[in-house]
Every structure is written in structure tokens, then in C-alpha cells.
Write a protein that holds these residues in place. Structure first.
Motif, PDB file in Angstrom:
ATOM      1  N   PHE A 182       0.850  -1.194   0.000  1.00  0.00           N
ATOM      2  CA  PHE A 182       0.000   0.000   0.000  1.00  0.00           C
ATOM      3  C   PHE A 182       0.884   1.242   0.000  1.00  0.00           C
ATOM      4  N   ASN A 183       0.451   2.240  -0.736  1.00  0.00           N
ATOM      5  CA  ASN A 183       1.120   3.535  -0.763  1.00  0.00           C
ATOM      6  C   ASN A 183       0.115   4.593  -0.361  1.00  0.00           C
ATOM      7  N   LEU A 184       0.413   5.320   0.721  1.00  0.00           N
ATOM      8  CA  LEU A 184      -0.487   6.343   1.249  1.00  0.00           C
ATOM      9  C   LEU A 184       0.083   7.717   0.930  1.00  0.00           C
ATOM     10  N   PRO A 185      -0.400   8.379  -0.121  1.00  0.00           N
ATOM     11  CA  PRO A 185       0.083   9.735  -0.454  1.00  0.00           C
ATOM     12  C   PRO A 185      -0.617  10.775   0.417  1.00  0.00           C
ATOM     13  N   ILE A 186      -0.181  10.929   1.644  1.00  0.00           N
ATOM     14  CA  ILE A 186      -0.911  11.715   2.642  1.00  0.00           C
ATOM     15  C   ILE A 186      -0.987  13.184   2.257  1.00  0.00           C
ATOM     16  N   LEU A 187       0.153  13.760   1.883  1.00  0.00           N
ATOM     17  CA  LEU A 187       0.178  15.171   1.503  1.00  0.00           C
ATOM     18  C   LEU A 187       0.993  15.355   0.238  1.00  0.00           C
ATOM     19  N   SER A 188       0.602  16.365  -0.543  1.00  0.00           N
ATOM     20  CA  SER A 188       1.354  16.695  -1.748  1.00  0.00           C
ATOM     21  C   SER A 188       1.140  18.163  -2.079  1.00  0.00           C
ATOM     22  N   GLY A 189       2.242  18.887  -2.248  1.00  0.00           N
ATOM     23  CA  GLY A 189       2.148  20.286  -2.624  1.00  0.00           C
ATOM     24  C   GLY A 189       1.636  21.195  -1.539  1.00  0.00           C
ATOM     25  N   ALA A 190       1.640  20.733  -0.305  1.00  0.00           N
ATOM     26  CA  ALA A 190       1.153  21.550   0.801  1.00  0.00           C
ATOM     27  C   ALA A 190       2.283  22.403   1.380  1.00  0.00           C
ATOM     28  N   LYS A 191       1.920  23.382   2.169  1.00  0.00           N
ATOM     29  CA  LYS A 191       2.908  24.221   2.820  1.00  0.00           C
ATOM     30  C   LYS A 191       3.703  23.376   3.817  1.00  0.00           C
ATOM     31  N   PHE A 192       5.018  23.445   3.734  1.00  0.00           N
ATOM     32  CA  PHE A 192       5.926  22.672   4.567  1.00  0.00           C
ATOM     33  C   PHE A 192       5.786  21.166   4.345  1.00  0.00           C
ATOM     34  N   ALA A 193       5.108  20.783   3.285  1.00  0.00           N
ATOM     35  CA  ALA A 193       4.971  19.351   2.986  1.00  0.00           C
ATOM     36  C   ALA A 193       4.755  19.189   1.494  1.00  0.00           C
ATOM     37  N   ASP A 194       5.835  19.373   0.747  1.00  0.00           N
ATOM     38  CA  ASP A 194       5.728  19.142  -0.691  1.00  0.00           C
ATOM     39  C   ASP A 194       5.331  17.688  -0.965  1.00  0.00           C
ATOM     40  N   GLU A 195       5.769  16.806  -0.061  1.00  0.00           N
ATOM     41  CA  GLU A 195       5.330  15.410  -0.142  1.00  0.00           C
ATOM     42  C   GLU A 195       5.423  14.767   1.224  1.00  0.00           C
ATOM     43  N   LEU A 196       4.407  13.998   1.561  1.00  0.00           N
ATOM     44  CA  LEU A 196       4.428  13.130   2.727  1.00  0.00           C
ATOM     45  C   LEU A 196       3.696  11.856   2.341  1.00  0.00           C
ATOM     46  N   SER A 197       4.436  10.763   2.278  1.00  0.00           N
ATOM     47  CA  SER A 197       3.831   9.498   1.873  1.00  0.00           C
ATOM     48  C   SER A 197       4.377   8.376   2.742  1.00  0.00           C
ATOM     49  N   VAL A 198       3.564   7.333   2.865  1.00  0.00           N
ATOM     50  CA  VAL A 198       3.925   6.168   3.659  1.00  0.00           C
ATOM     51  C   VAL A 198       3.698   4.922   2.819  1.00  0.00           C
ATOM     52  N   ASP A 199       4.656   4.015   2.868  1.00  0.00           N
ATOM     53  CA  ASP A 199       4.535   2.723   2.197  1.00  0.00           C
ATOM     54  C   ASP A 199       4.421   1.616   3.235  1.00  0.00           C
ATOM     55  N   ALA A 200       3.635   0.611   2.922  1.00  0.00           N
ATOM     56  CA  ALA A 200       3.522  -0.566   3.780  1.00  0.00           C
ATOM     57  C   ALA A 200       3.431  -1.796   2.893  1.00  0.00           C
ATOM     58  N   ALA A 201       4.112  -2.857   3.300  1.00  0.00           N
ATOM     59  CA  ALA A 201       4.091  -4.103   2.537  1.00  0.00           C
ATOM     60  C   ALA A 201       4.138  -5.273   3.502  1.00  0.00           C
ATOM     61  N   ILE A 202       3.467  -6.346   3.126  1.00  0.00           N
ATOM     62  CA  ILE A 202       3.490  -7.567   3.913  1.00  0.00           C
ATOM     63  C   ILE A 202       3.458  -8.754   2.969  1.00  0.00           C
ATOM     64  N   ARG A 203       4.146  -9.799   3.345  1.00  0.00           N
ATOM     65  CA  ARG A 203       4.209 -10.996   2.520  1.00  0.00           C
ATOM     66  C   ARG A 203       4.236 -12.214   3.436  1.00  0.00           C
ATOM     67  N   TYR A 204       3.471 -13.233   3.059  1.00  0.00           N
ATOM     68  CA  TYR A 204       3.493 -14.489   3.805  1.00  0.00           C
ATOM     69  C   TYR A 204       3.951 -15.592   2.877  1.00  0.00           C
ATOM     70  N   SER A 205       4.964 -16.326   3.330  1.00  0.00           N
ATOM     71  CA  SER A 205       5.557 -17.397   2.526  1.00  0.00           C
ATOM     72  C   SER A 205       5.389 -18.719   3.258  1.00  0.00           C
ATOM     73  N   ASP A 206       4.860 -19.712   2.557  1.00  0.00           N
ATOM     74  CA  ASP A 206       4.641 -21.037   3.134  1.00  0.00           C
ATOM     75  C   ASP A 206       5.540 -22.039   2.420  1.00  0.00           C
ATOM     76  N   TYR A 207       6.583 -22.503   3.119  1.00  0.00           N
ATOM     77  CA  TYR A 207       7.538 -23.453   2.556  1.00  0.00           C
ATOM     78  C   TYR A 207       7.175 -24.867   2.983  1.00  0.00           C
ATOM     79  N   ASP A 208       7.382 -25.814   2.090  1.00  0.00           N
ATOM     80  CA  ASP A 208       7.117 -27.202   2.453  1.00  0.00           C
ATOM     81  C   ASP A 208       8.260 -27.824   3.241  1.00  0.00           C
ATOM     82  N   THR A 209       9.326 -27.066   3.484  1.00  0.00           N
ATOM     83  CA  THR A 209      10.466 -27.579   4.238  1.00  0.00           C
ATOM     84  C   THR A 209      10.439 -27.159   5.700  1.00  0.00           C
TER      85      THR A 209
END
Length: 903
Positions: free
Chosen positions: A552-579
């Protein structure tokens, strides 16, 4: 044709590629569309990633004149020095690996077009041989120095190297390149033909490349040389002296080392042919088919001196096997030692009686002499060392074939979301031979008199007879195979229902399935241990993993005063191995830019590395590691004999500079787990044009690291420091002569690695009416590299440590470049710096290399390029007196030239 995110990415990144090798966040330029870059599957502004990415474009690759891409990547300061390269003649098997942050090639994930490439090492380890990726087909390389398991799965502990191939070309282009070293050896050349066609509904591109590289021998380099205690005529070790055997096989003389460097190569040779192709076809306006295929045939060769033979590796020559003349001379030498001992003993007894008569004053008691020469001359015989030089050198050859095919469908949905699904299959298979190997079992038959060779034709000392050599010699043969099946499906887009001030919530999700299998079949002689080389059990195994992921990419602010950009990334992955079961990883990242000229970024991620097939399923495996026995008393042990060497005599000498070690696998291994943290700042000051300054801090901590004991550290802890756990008999054992015959280095989850440092990157472009001057300086400062081994309860500080033949954890590594671009020509200089440090034996100075390169566009169809690498002919410094670290340049001054013609 569908304008997919991948095609947009390639086009957009091409518009900002202005200085060859550059940090993607630091190149100012025009506004570009959101694209997909390494480290995420979500389209975004290329300048807004939460982790540091370095890009190497096709122009930089062409200007470098390299034959394999690892040659260029290994100059980057963020690259480590533990990967195998062409300088690894002994054991390198013609492979070229890459390694980020000195964490090992197995912890660096290599992708091609964002997808996994089949393992292509000799055996069944999990690293990608960069020789299998043709240089002329590379559009760019994206190097992400951040943990990325949440995005890509296992192995992305240190980061990701994504090789993006060219996917569009119209016409035919021929590229030829050749190079030679001033000192001789290492001549190489390459011919590459690229062709392609663009249609209304699709396109295809293909390439055929043939390249060849000659070896560099010890004799080619004045600074190289290697001596051995194993000689053609034989050396005899006893407790009462060391003796050399003359060519008559009967006369003993002074002991001397033998020059084996005259038979050795420093760098191996390679011949390679590859076929690569890809294409796309728009089935409808919303659905596109794409495909990729590659095939590489590679032959690599290495050469070592004839097989060394001595007591600890199985040559059991006793006193009875020696000629009568030699026996008599040894008996005389023992008698001299016995006479000298009796004189010393008599003097001691007299001194002891005098000491007692004086009242036995404290601290003045005389020292009793040691009868270290043995009770008889036979008992004092410890080793007979031979090297059957007349039988020929050990000639290693690897013939490998690697192929990969991939097909997929992708498209856009009505709501603007994109989807992608693919299926790929890759296979690597190889046959390896070692000529002039020696069969230990047959040698023992010669010694036992059961070989059938007439007694008058059996000669060992003074030069092994042809009859014996013919009887015991053979060509060792082994084969290996590795396969990978990979399926994936993903969905990406913006969720318009969830809006932030900076835009809609971006997302990517998908599933992936991967099955890998491999086998390695050593020769019957190797498996049974009937060889003077490394014993190795056969290996065979497989594993499968099913994974789901979301970003997920959260573009919280863009072009604002004192915040030309504020964004947060989040990622999750689940891996199931047979070993080993399931494993979840995550990543959080943020970018904050108070103004358009100043950007802060940070990320926190977890990663893991699943144990590979070799690590899980290989049985007992011998390796002859370059180690110094701390109890050795020869000139090789510059630190002197350790204080805890009671198992050996005061004049003990190590047999050679290699010690037999068990490095087998372990089915009980669990995944490595790691945590990575990065924090950085990107400044593009407004007061000047085209200047960017980037500063990034990184910290990586790995737990349950799959590793062997630091064997040199283990020996030093035991015999120099007296650490009881390091002296455990299950770890180190000696035979009756004192030689180490077992050193336990099997793989275990016993390691912890903690490393941190700072990356610095400064880019400045000056624009003039007559051209552009592009300047860049990169550096990595290693702050910490601690390795903890729970088996010995010891922590090793690797900062400033330089291994004898590999590994270099220098505090500073740097790369600076200056290039002038005119209308139809360019000229540049690169300076690479590797900081100083210390090996186990010597202080190693810093190394600086100057490379010059130039290009001329003769016309619209033809371009000429040329360069000189290592202009100052900087020689590698020795790390032990007889070893050189493969991190340094073995070529010396090297000139190359190339021509490209496009029809």
C-alpha cells in the motif's frame, strides 16, 4: 499496444538517465509519469522511493567496456567483496556472483525484469551467475540496498539487483569489443549482434553474443609467486629436522620450498555463447502477451599445480617405504639429535645438582631439555610430502548450459487497475572435470605392493615414476543440475474510494508459487573419499513455496505548505515453505519533503533467507581451507607459535597452507531472519543547477545466520587464547604427527551479523554551450560489521579485516567519475578506492585505480569506444606473503576498444 506500467517505467527512467551510473533520487529532470521501480510493485514517481536505489544505465555499461556485468557492479561502493569472481582460480569454477553489503551472494536477490532467474552455480547453491546475462541486452540495472523480502520473498536480505533487459529495437546492431593487458594474459573479446522489429501490435528483440577470455598465469605477473613444501622429488619431515630429497631419490639434502607458481593460473579462462530474445503482442486493446527466452552455453577453465600429497590428506608413507640409503641417512640424523640431547641432558643434570647444592634458590631452577626427536628415527618420522609434477597440472573445466523461458499476460481493467500473470521455467546443467587427479586408494595399493607394478618400476622419491603416475591418475567427473518453476499473478492500481490530500491509496497484491530442485553428483572416487582432493557426498533435494503479498502507498500530503510530499509505504508478505513452514515479513517506509529541494526518507523492514538445497541436503563435504595453524613454527606463521600448543612439539611445521575441513549441509537448518533500517536525506539545492547530495544510513541485523564457524578464529581462540569451547574435540582434531585432520565447519544456524554504515552520493552536472561536464562521487563508510558465533560464544569485529584470498571489510570504499559530453564525443575518468585494512598476517594498504574511457560517434550509425583501466598499473598487495585477495585487480594496466554499427 498496451502502455503497461513496465513499459512506462523504462521510457521514463530513460529520460532521466543523464550520467550513466546515478542515484535515481538525485537526478533532476522533467516531470515523468508514475512508474514501477525496484522495491515496489506500485507505480510512483521514481524520485519518491523510501529506500536508496542506484541505477546503472546502458550508456554506462557500454562506456565501461566490461565483458560481464559483475565487473562493473563490483566497483560500486555499496557492493561487497565476498562474491566469487574471475580471480577465484582455486575453487571459483568460472562463476561470477554479486554481493551487497558484504553479506554474501546468497543474501542478494538477483532479478531479471523483476522476476527470479534460475540458480546457475556449479552445484546446487542459490546464487545467480552473472555470466549468463548478456551485457549488450541490458537496458539498465537497478540496485536496491534495502531489505525487500516483503516485496520479493526470500533472499532479499541485503537488497535486490534487478537487471532490466531491452525490450524494443528496430533494425540490426553489431557490437565488437576486444581488450588486452600490458603484462600479458587475460586477452578477451566479444561479438554481439542485436536485432529487432516493431509492429503495430507488438515487437520483438533478439541478441546473439559470443565472448572469450584468456587466463592470467602466475608467470604473467612479476608480483605473483607461490611456493610449497610439496616438491617433485619429495621433502621429509621429522622431529629431528627437515630434509629435501635429491633427484636420485636416495640422497638427502637441505630442505627447500618448491616453486609451484610456475604451473598456476591467477584467473581462469572462459568461452561463452548466448541467445536472448523477448517480445510482446497485443491480443486486444486491453490484453497483451509477453515472452522472454534465453540460452547460455559456457566453458570455463582453471589450472592448479599437480596434486599435493602428504600425510594429512592420505599419503601414508612409512619408514619401511623409504629406500635403504634414505633410511640410513635419517638414522644418522636422528643419532646426531640423540647425541646432542645427551650432551644437553648431562649439562642439565650437572646444573641441577649444583642448583640443589645451593639450596634450590627460587626461580633459578635449570630447564630440563626436551627429547623432541623421538625414541627412534622411525618414531620421529612425521611426514613425507610429494607433488607428482611430471604427471601434469590439475586442469579443471566446467561446461554449463543455462536456459530460461517465460510467458505471461498483462493488461488494464476498465477501472484503471493493471493485472499481470506469468509462468517461467529455468534450468542449469553442467559437467565438471578435473584432469590429472590422483586416486588415493590406488596409491595405497602401490605402497602395499598390490598394484601389480613391477618393484623396479616403483619410484616415489626423486620424482615419481611414469608407471606409478599412470596407475594412480584419472580424470575426475561430476555433474549438476538445477531447475526452477515460477508462477505469479498480481493486481495493481489506485483505490479511488480511499483518498488522501496527496491522492488515492495505491495498492498491489498477488500470489506466487515457486518450486526449485537440484542435484549434484560427484564422481565415485570423490564420494568414497578415494581422492586427494575434497571428499563430497552426492546432493539431491527440492522445495516449494507458496506466497501471498500486499503493498500500500499512502500519499498523505502533496504540494502543501511545509509538505511538498508526505507518503507512507507498507508491505506484507506471507511465505509457506514445504520444508520449514510459514514466514511473514513486512516493510514500512516513509518519505517527507518539506520543500521540493529537500527530502527525508526512512524504512524499516524484516527479511528472511530460506536455506537452499545445498545447505539443507548436502552430506559430508570436504574443503581444503587456506588457514594457518597457530602451532606452526615455520616462516608462514608470522605471529609465532601459540601458547596452548601442548599437543605438538616445539618445532612442529604445518603441512602446506590448507587444512581439511568438513563443510557439509544440515537438514535441520531454519531460515535466517533479519531486520533492516535505513534513513536518508536527499538535497537538491535551489541555488545551483543539477546538484544533488544524498546521505543514507543503513543498519542490518541478521539472526540465525546460516554459517560455518570462523575457522581461523576458532583455531586462534583454541591455540592462542586457550578458549575451552573452541578446543572441543568435535570441532578440531589432530593426528599422531600433530597435523589437523578434522576441522568442523558444517552449516548451522549459529551466526548473528550486525552491520551498519553510511552511503554518500554527490552528483553535479555543469552545462556549457560546447557540452556538459558530469561529476559524481560515491562512498560507503562501514561503521560496524560484527559476527557472533554462538558455537564458540565469540564476536568477531570484521571492520578493516581483509581475508587472504577473499573478503574485504574496509572502512571506506569510493568511486568518483568525471565525464565530458560533447556533441559527438565524450571522455571520462573513473577513480575507484578501496581502503586499507589488515589480513591475519599483514597490514594491507589502500588501493586506488584510475580508469580512462572515451567514445566518438563517427556518424549516426557508427560509434567507437576505447579505454585504459588501471592506468597506473597498481599491483595487488599480498595478504600473507604468498596470497592475494581477489577483490583487487589482477589484470594490471588493461586497454580495450570497441565499435558499434547499427543498420
Amino acid at each position: 499496444m498496451i502502455k503497461t506500467k513496465l513499459s512506462v517505467a523504462i521510457a521514463a527512467l530513460g529520460t532521466i538517465a543523464s550520467s550513466g551510473v546515478f542515484a535515481q533520487e538525485s537526478i533532476p529532470g522533467p516531470e515523468v509519469e508514475e512508474v514501477v521501480v525496484t522495491g515496489s510493485r506500485i507505480a510512483r514517481d521514481p524520485l519518491s522511493t523510501t529506500g536508496p536505489i542506484t541505477l546503472v544505465d546502458s550508456e554506462a555499461i557500454q562506456r565501461s567496456g566490461v565483458g560481464t556485468i559483475d565487473e562493473l557492479l563490483n566497483q560500486l561502493p555499496s557492493m561487497g567483496t565476498t562474491g566469487i569472481n574471475a580471480n577465484d582460480n582455486n575453487g571459483g569454477a568460472g562463476l561470477s556472483f554479486v554481493d551487497l553489503r558484504n553479506l554474501g551472494s546468497a543474501r542478494t536477490l538477483v532479478l531479471v525484469n523483476g522476476r527470479r532467474f534460475v540458480s546457475s552455480s556449479s552445484g546446487v547453491s542459490s546464487a545467480v551467475d552473472m555470466n549468463n546475462i548478456p551485457v549488450d541486452m541490458i537496458d539498465r540495472i537497478e540496485v536496491l540496498t534495502d531489505g525487500a523480502s516483503a516485496v520479493y520473498g526470500s533472499d532479499a536480505v541485503a537488497g535486490v539487483i534487478n537487471v532490466v533487459m531491452k525490450d524494443s529495437f528496430d533494425g540490426v546492431r553489431i557490437n565488437a569489443r576486444a581488450g588486452a593487458t600490458e603484462a600479458g594474459g587475460g586477452e578477451n573479446g566479444e561479438l554481439s549482434i542485436t536485432f529487432g522489429k516493431e509492429f503495430d501490435r507488438g515487437q520483438f528483440i533478439g541478441n546473439v553474443t559470443h565472448s572469450q577470455r584468456d587466463e592470467i598465469t602466475y608467470k604473467d605477473r612479476d608480483w605473483a609467486g607461490l611456493e610449497s613444501s610439496m616438491s617433485p622429488t619429495g621433502n621429509i619431515y621429522t622431529d629431528y629436522g627437515k630434509f629435501g630429497v635429491d633427484s636420485d631419490g636416495k640422497t638427502l639434502g637441505a630442505f627447500s620450498y618448491y616453486d609451484i607458481g610456475q604451473y598456476m593460473w591467477l584467473s581462469g579462462s572462459m568461452e561463452r555463447t548466448s541467445f536472448t530474445g523477448s517480445g510482446t503482442f497485443s491480443i486486444t486493446d486491453a490484453v497483451e502477451f509477453y515472452g522472454e527466452g534465453s540460452y547460455t552455453s559456457k566453458t570455463t577453465n582453471q589450472q592448479l599445480a599437480a596434486q599435493p600429497m602428504y600425510n594429512s590428506n592420505g599419503l601414508k608413507i612409512t619408514a619401511d617405504h623409504l629406500p635403504a640409503e634414505v633410511q640410513a641417512q635419517l638414522a644418522d640424523a636422528w643419532q646426531e639429535a640423540e647425541d646432542a640431547y645427551q650432551i644437553e641432558l648431562a649439562a642439565y643434570n650437572a646444573a641441577l645438582a649444583e642448583w640443589k647444592s645451593q639450596g634450590s634458590p627460587k626461580d633459578l631452577k635449570p630447564s630440563e631439555p626436551e627429547a623432541s626427536h623421538g625414541d627412534t628415527w622411525q618414531a620421529g618420522l612425521t611426514d613425507v610430502r610429494l607433488r607428482p609434477v611430471t604427471g601434469g597440472t590439475r586442469d579443471s573445466e566446467q561446461q554449463t548450459e543455462t536456459y530460461r523461458i517465460l510467458g505471461g499476460l498483462r493488461g488494464d481493467l476498465a477501472n484503471g487497475w493493471g493485472w499481470d500473470t506469468f509462468l517461467s521455467y529455468g534450468k542449469n546443467e553442467g559437467e565438471n572435470t578435473v584432469g590429472n587427479s590422483i586416486n588415493k586408494t590406488l596409491m595405497q595399493q602401490v605402497l602395499d605392493g598390490t598394484s601389480g607394478i613391477a618393484e623396479e618400476n616403483i619410484q616415489l622419491l626423486g620424482g615419481m615414476s611414469d608407471e606409478v603416475i599412470d596407475y594412480i591418475s584419472y580424470t575426475d567427473r561430476e555433474d549438476n543440475e538445477y531447475e526452477m518453476l515460477n508462477f505469479g499473478a498480481s493486481l495493481t492500481g489506485d483505490i479511488e474510494a480511499i483518498q488522501f490530500q496527496g491522492g488515492a491509496l495505491g495498492f498491489a497484491s498477488g500470489i506466487e508459487y515457486r518450486k526449485e530442485s537440484g542435484e549434484f553428483n560427484p564422481s565415485a572416487e570423490t564420494q568414497s573419499g578415494a581422492t586427494y582432493s575434497n571428499q563430497q557426498d552426492a546432493t539431491s533435494g527440492d522445495f516449494a513455496v507458496t506466497e501471498v503479498f500486499a503493498e500500500f502507498n499512502l500519499p498523505i500530503l502533496s504540494g502543501a505548505k511545509f509538505a511538498d510530499e508526505l507518503s507512507v509505504d507498507a508491505a506484507i508478505r506471507y511465505s509457506d515453505y514445504d520444508t520449514f513452514g510459514g514466514q511473514a515479513t513486512y516493510k514500512l517506509g516513509a518519505v517527507y519533503a518539506p520543500t521540493e529541494n529537500l527530502r527525508f526518507r526512512s524504512s524499516l523492514s524484516t527479511a528472511f533467507r530460506a536455506p537452499g538445497i545445498y545447505e539443507l541436503y548436502s552430506g559430508t563435504a570436504q574443503s581444503y581451507e587456506y588457514l594457518i595453524d597457530p602451532c606452526d613454527t615455520s616462516k608462514n606463521n608470522t605471529d609465532g607459535q601459540g601458547s596452548y600448543c601442548s599437543e605438538v612439539g616445539s618445532n612442529f611445521t604445518q603441512a602446506g597452507n590448507q587444512i581439511v575441513t568438513n563443510i557439509g549441509g544440515n537438514e535441520d537448518l531454519q531460515p535466517e531472519e533479519s531486520t533492516s533500517f535505513t534513513a536518508g536525506i536527499v538535497w537538491t539545492p535551489a541555488f545551483t543547477e543539477d546538484l544533488s547530495i544524498t546521505l543514507d544510513y543503513f543498519n542490518v541485523e541478521i539472526e540465525n545466520a546460516i554459517t560455518s564457524t570462523d575457522l581461523q578464529q576458532l583455531l586462534d581462540d583454541c591455540y592462542r587464547l586457550g578458549v575451552e569451547t573452541a578446543c572441543d574435540p568435535t570441532l578440531v582434531q589432530r593426528d599422531s604427527t600433530g597435523q589437523i585432520v578434522h576441522l568442523e565447519g558444517s552449516l548451522q544456524n549459529i551466526g548473528e551479523i550486525k552491520t551498519s554504515g553510511i552511503d554518500i552520493d554527490v552528483v553535479q552536472n555543469f552545462h556549457y554551450d560546447t557540452g556538459k561536464l558530469a561529476l559524481r562521487a560515491q562512498a560507503t563508510h562501514l561503521l560496524k560489521y560484527d559476527v557472533y558465533n554462538s558455537q564458540t560464544n565469540q564476536t568477531t569485529d570484521n571492520v578493516d579485516y581483509i581475508g587472504t584470498t577473499g573478503d574485504a571489510y574496509t572502512k571506506w570504499r569510493g568511486l568518483a567519475s568525471a565525464t565530458w559530453y560533447a556533441d559527438n564525443w565524450d571522455f571520462g575518468a573513473d577513480v575507484q578506492y578501496i581502503g586499507d585494512g589488515h589480513s591475519p598476517y599483514l597490514n594491507v594498504p589502500s588501493h586506488t585505480y584510475l580508469n580512462l574511457k572515451a567514445g566518438w560517434d563517427v556518424n549516426e550509425a557508427m560509434r567507437l569506444t576505447a579505454g585504459i583501466d588501471n592506468v597506473t598499473d597498481r599491483e595487488p598487495s599480498t595478504t600473507s606473503g604468498s596470497d592475494w585477495n581477489g577483490t583487487y585487480d589482477f589484470q594490471g594496466r588493461y586497454a580495450w576498444a570497441g565499435v558499434t554499427y547499427q543498420f
